[in-house]
Each structure stands twice: as structure tokens, then as C-alpha cells.
Scaffold this active site. Structure first.
Site, PDB file in Angstrom:
ATOM      1  N   SER A 262      10.211  -7.849 -19.703  1.00 26.08           N
ATOM      2  CA  SER A 262      11.376  -6.983 -19.510  1.00 26.08           C
ATOM      3  C   SER A 262      12.499  -7.779 -18.875  1.00 26.08           C
ATOM      4  CB  SER A 262      11.013  -5.808 -18.602  1.00 26.08           C
ATOM      5  OG  SER A 262      10.895  -6.265 -17.266  1.00 26.08           O
ATOM      6  N   LYS A 263      13.664  -7.156 -18.869  1.00 28.65           N
ATOM      7  CA  LYS A 263      14.816  -7.821 -18.279  1.00 28.65           C
ATOM      8  C   LYS A 263      14.573  -8.096 -16.797  1.00 28.65           C
ATOM      9  CE  LYS A 263      19.708  -6.954 -17.429  1.00 28.65           C
ATOM     10  NZ  LYS A 263      19.622  -7.858 -16.309  1.00 28.65           N
TER      11      LYS A 263
END
Ligand code: GLU
Length: 505
Positions: A262-263
Site C-alpha cells: 500500500s501507499k
């Protein structure tokens, strides 16, 4: 069956920056298309107007331009199967929805959000499907007249896909093999909404793949759950003959391997998850990009190619052209690929060494400019040649070699303590005199004379060289000493020595 021309597509939804996993999907499609002499289509799937983000489409195109991934047709590239932006294909979808309604493969449903919610409360694990649809307000339970008058009154409706229960659906996935699910687990998916007169992802995706003659659907694993529905849609339309082959690529996992990348992992560990820097138009939040972080596109491509695929041996460095030859969909892994961002750094280092010094110098110029330095190109080139083995990123060259362009004004305290001895001022003054007399200020020319002088005087070579380095660099780093003095030239070298003596005493 006839051999079909390979036609693949990358079909992002313009909902924000392109995630690095999307870049990998596009890359694999590109490699597959190239190696089969096929076409790569760029389609924009923007039927969900609520999630549309301005600038996203331009961002995606710019990312691929930077990476060197070229499309053969699509938004921004033209082609015979357009328009390639789904929001411009409304009539096409409407026609196909009507076709399904006519065939009895779909039906119109009027249930309001409140009615649906009431059902969810009434029935545990409610799903709109064969077991419940006859208890709902739709064209299967209302008379034709009622349906017509509701529509005429402007009542909002959706069109749902009528999925027959209890049928095993097989997806032949080129990576995963036979994937089977039973149709009873599927709900009657919404295919179209009268509210915005737009289809949902599923309908638009399948209709377009068919009309654009897509032969292979290569996409991320997150779309695998949609595949059975897509197979059923192909059948409902009577398009089984031209159903594309599917290949669902493995997930990209966190560097530690547990869960989806994920970011936040990027923020936490300090690596970008987007190809280019992205400024969120709503929040103004800026996310870093591979390009702005100093990665070379070749390195990003090579790194991504190996996330979920390998050539079957331990070869790691591969250009885009080599990848086109080596890539093999059937060698893709089923299980997720750990996002080893340290490997990305390693690749970048390798590509900096491989790349022509001229190119690296060109990339370094703006970095220099940001630091207020405007140096002639050949000077920059010389520094790049001397220093590039030491860096992983082009911008790091500044820290490694700023002293070539700017004289030190301060001297690193620790180095001074260690390297600046009591007799250093005297020795450096003598050294300055020796250097001043040298006519041939080449690296070898200086070295010969200075080494002779050290020997004659019986000085300690290390002590002299360390103090010399401190005067020119301001600290203890840098390449070979005479490389530095040669680059700076006699005048600047003498100036720096004198200044250091004055300041350090
Ligand atoms: N629009 C989908 C996406 O954003 C496309 C998925 C597919 O390739 O079918 O990834």
C-alpha cells in the site's frame, strides 16, 4: 479455432495516480504484445463518474511516456476501434444492455436503497440473486405495463444481470490454470444505472474487450473475482467464440511479505509507489514518484519485470528489448511478489553505471542548477565519470561531489580534529609552494613531484594527503587526491589551500 491476432489492453480508471502495480500490469501487457507482434490498446475506464479525478489520465500517459512503454492505439494514440474513453461510448453500452434485456438475460430493477436496506435487515446475508429476485421490485415481478409506466414517470432503475444458479463456471487462466466457481455465489450484478445513463465496470469492460477484439486479458489478481461474471457475460451475448484468454498477475506484497503493498508502506519505509510525483487535486497532498526520486526508467522497468516473473535463470539485468524476447506469461508466479524496494535501488545503481556519462550528466545539470551551480557541460561530464560508481541516484551526485564546484567555507569538525595536525599549516604552505612551481599540472605531473617532495622531506604521506584533502574538500571524502586538484586547476587549488590555512591556522 483460428489463430487470433494478439490484442491486449491496459484499461485504467482515472481515479488518481497510477499505482506501481498498474505499471507492472501495463508492462506485462506491453511485453506480451511486442513478442507476439500484437497490439497494445490504451483504454480509459471512466464510467464511475463519482471517482473521476481530473489530471489522472494525463498523469498516466506521462508516466508511460517516461517509462518508454508505447501503445499502438487508444486514448491519445488513435486507432480504428475508438472512441477509447468509455464515457464517450454511452450509446454502444445502451444498445448492448437493451440486447441483454431482450434476450431475457438481464432485467430492470426499481428497488430503492431503502428497500434494499430493509431486505438486508430482514434476510441474513441477503444477496440479490435467483433465490431472492422474485421477492423484489423488478421486471420479473411487475407487469410489463407497470414497468413501462414507472420508466415513463422517470423512476430510477438499474439493469441487473440474471445469473442462473448452480452452474460451475470455469476460467482458464494462463497463470493459474483452471479456476472454478459456482454461479450461486454470484449476485445479480448491476450492469447499468439509469441515474447517470452509464454502464458499470463489468458491462463496459466486457463489451469493449469484445468490440476491440481483445485476445488476452492480462490484469491484476484483484480482478480475478470478476472473471466468472465476465465469462457469463460473454456467453449471454453469444460471444463465446471470441472470449479472450485470461491471465491474472500475482499481487504485489509489502516488502516484509505480509499483505498487499500500500501507499502507506512507501511512506513508512521511504520509497515511492507511483511512477511520477502526484499532487492530489483535492487535498493538495504530494506523493513522491520514481522519476522525481532519481530513478532511471530502465531501472524501474527491469525491477518491475521481475516482480512476479523470472527468465528461468539468474539473469537480472535486462533491457526492455531483451525482456520482450525473454518474457513468458506461463512463467509468471501465482503467489504474490514481495516488493523488495532495496532491489529497486540496486537496479538503479546498475543502470547508472551502464548508462552513457553524457546522459547522466544531462540528468545531473538540473540538480546542479537547483544548487545554484552552472558549470560547463564537459566539466560536469568529467565529474560524472569520476563519481558515478559511488551513487545509487543521480541527485546523490551532489552530496558526493559538490566540492568540485563549490569551495568549502567550513571544515568538518571531526575531520579537522583527526587530520589537521600541529604542523599542517606549515606543511600545507610548503605544499602550496611546490604546487605553484609545477608546470605540468596533470594528475601524473603533480603526483610525481609532490611524492618526491614528501620523500625528500621525510614527511608522512598519509598526514600530508589527509590535510591536503581537508583543504580542498572540507572533509575526508572524495576520489583520488590529484584527481581533485587536477580538476580544480592550479589557481583554485592554491586558493583553497591558503584559505584553509587561514581559517584553521
Ligand atoms: N478499469 C480496471 C482497472 O482500473 C480494469 C481492470 C481490467 O483490466 O479488466 O484496473
Amino acid at each position: 479455432m483460428l489463430e487470433r491476432k494478439v490484442r491486449v489492453r491496459f484499461a485504467p480508471s482515472p481515479t488518481g495516480a497510477l499505482h506501481i502495480g498498474g505499471v507492472r500490469t501495463a508492462l506485462y501487457n506491453y511485453l506480451f504484445a511486442r513478442q507476439h507482434g500484437g497490439d497494445l490498446i490504451f483504454r480509459i475506464e471512466d464510467t464511475d463518474s463519482n471517482r473521476f479525478v481530473p489530471g489522472a489520465e494525463e498523469y498516466i500517459l506521462e508516466s508511460f511516456a517516461w517509462l518508454g512503454i508505447k501503445f499502438d492505439e487508444g486514448v491519445g494514440f488513435g486507432g480504428d476501434f475508438g472512441p477509447y474513453r468509455q464515457s464517450e461510448r454511452r450509446e454502444i453500452y445502451k444498445k448492448h444492455v437493451d440486447d441483454l434485456l431482450q434476450k431475457g438475460k438481464a432485467y430492470i430493477a426499481f428497488d430503492t436503497p431503502e428497500e434494499l436496506e430493509a431486505k438486508r435487515v430482514e434476510i441474513a446475508n441477503f444477496q440479490y440473486d435467483a433465490s431472492t429476485r422474485l421477492g423484489m421490485r423488478n421486471s420479473l415481478t411487475l407487469s410489463a405495463d407497470e414497468v413501462k409506466s414507472l420508466i415513463d414517470e422517470g423512476t430510477k432503475y438499474v439493469v441487473r444481470f440474471k445469473i442462473e444458479p448452480n452452474e460451475d463456471i470455469h476460467i482458464c487462466d494462463l497463470i493459474r490454470g483452471d479456476v472454478m466457481i459456482n454461479s450461486s455465489v454470484l449476485d445479480d450484478k448491476v450492469l447499468y444505472k439509469s441515474a447517470d445513463e452509464l454502464p458499470t465496470y463489468h458491462l463496459a469492460n466486457v463489451v469493449d474487450d469484445h468490440l476491440m477484439q481483445v485476445s488476452h486479458v492480462i490484469r491484476g489478481e484483484e480482478w480475478l473475482p470478476s472473471a466468472p461474471l465476465h465469462v457469463l457475460l460473454y456467453r449471454a451475448f453469444g460471444w463465446e467464440e471470441t472470449m479472450p484468454a485470461f491471465a491474472h498477475l500475482p499481487l504485489l506484497l509489502k516488502p516484509e511479505g505480509n499483505g498487499k503493498l500500500s501507499k502507506r508502506d512507501g511512506d513508512r519505509l521511504g520509497f515511492p509507489v507511483f511512477p511520477l510525483q502526484w499532487k492530489d487535486p483535492k487535498s493538495g497532498e504530494i506523493s513522491s514518484g520514481y522519476r522525481e526520486s532519481g530513478y532511471l526508467p530502465e531501472a524501474v522497468i527491469n525491477f518491475l519485470a521481475l516482480l512476479g516473473w523470472n527468465p528461468g535463470n539468474d539473469q537480472e539485468l535486462m533491457s526492455l528489448d531483451e525482456l520482450v524476447h525473454l518474457f513468458d506469461l506461463s512463467r509468471c508466479n501465482k503467489s504474490g511478489a514481495k516488493f523488495d524496494y532495496k532491489k529497486a535501488i540496486w537496479f538503479n545503481h546498475q543502470y547508472i553505471q551502464q548508462k552513457d556519462d553524457n546522459d547522466i550528466a544531462t540528468l545531473f545539470l538540473p540538480v546542479l542548477k537547483n544548487h545554484g551551480v552552472e558549470a560547463p557541460f564537459d566539466r560536469v561530464l568529467t565529474v560524472v565519470n569520476m563519481m558515478k560508481q559511488r551513487v545509487n541516484f543521480v541527485p546523490e551526485l551532489w552530496d558526493a561531489c559538490s566540492f568540485f564546484f563549490v569551495a568549502p567555507t567550513e571544515y568538518d569538525e571531526k575531520t579537522v580534529k583527526k587530520r589537521w595536525k600541529e604542523d599542517s599549516p606549515k606543511c600545507m604552505a610548503e605544499l602550496a609552494d611546490v604546487l605553484a612551481d609545477i608546470d605540468d599540472f596533470s594528475i601524473e605531473g603533480q603526483e610525481k613531484i609532490v611524492m618526491n617532495w614528501i620523500e625528500e622531506k621525510g614527511y608522512h604521506t598519509g598526514n600530508i594527503m589527509n590535510a591536503f584533502r581537508l583543504t580542498l574538500v572540507g572533509e575526508g571524502k572524495g576520489p583520488h587526491m590529484f584527481d581533485i586538484s587536477w580538476f580544480l586547476g592550479k589557481e583554485e587549488t592554491l586558493l583553497r589551500i591558503k584559505r584553509a590555512i587561514e581559517i584553521l591556522k
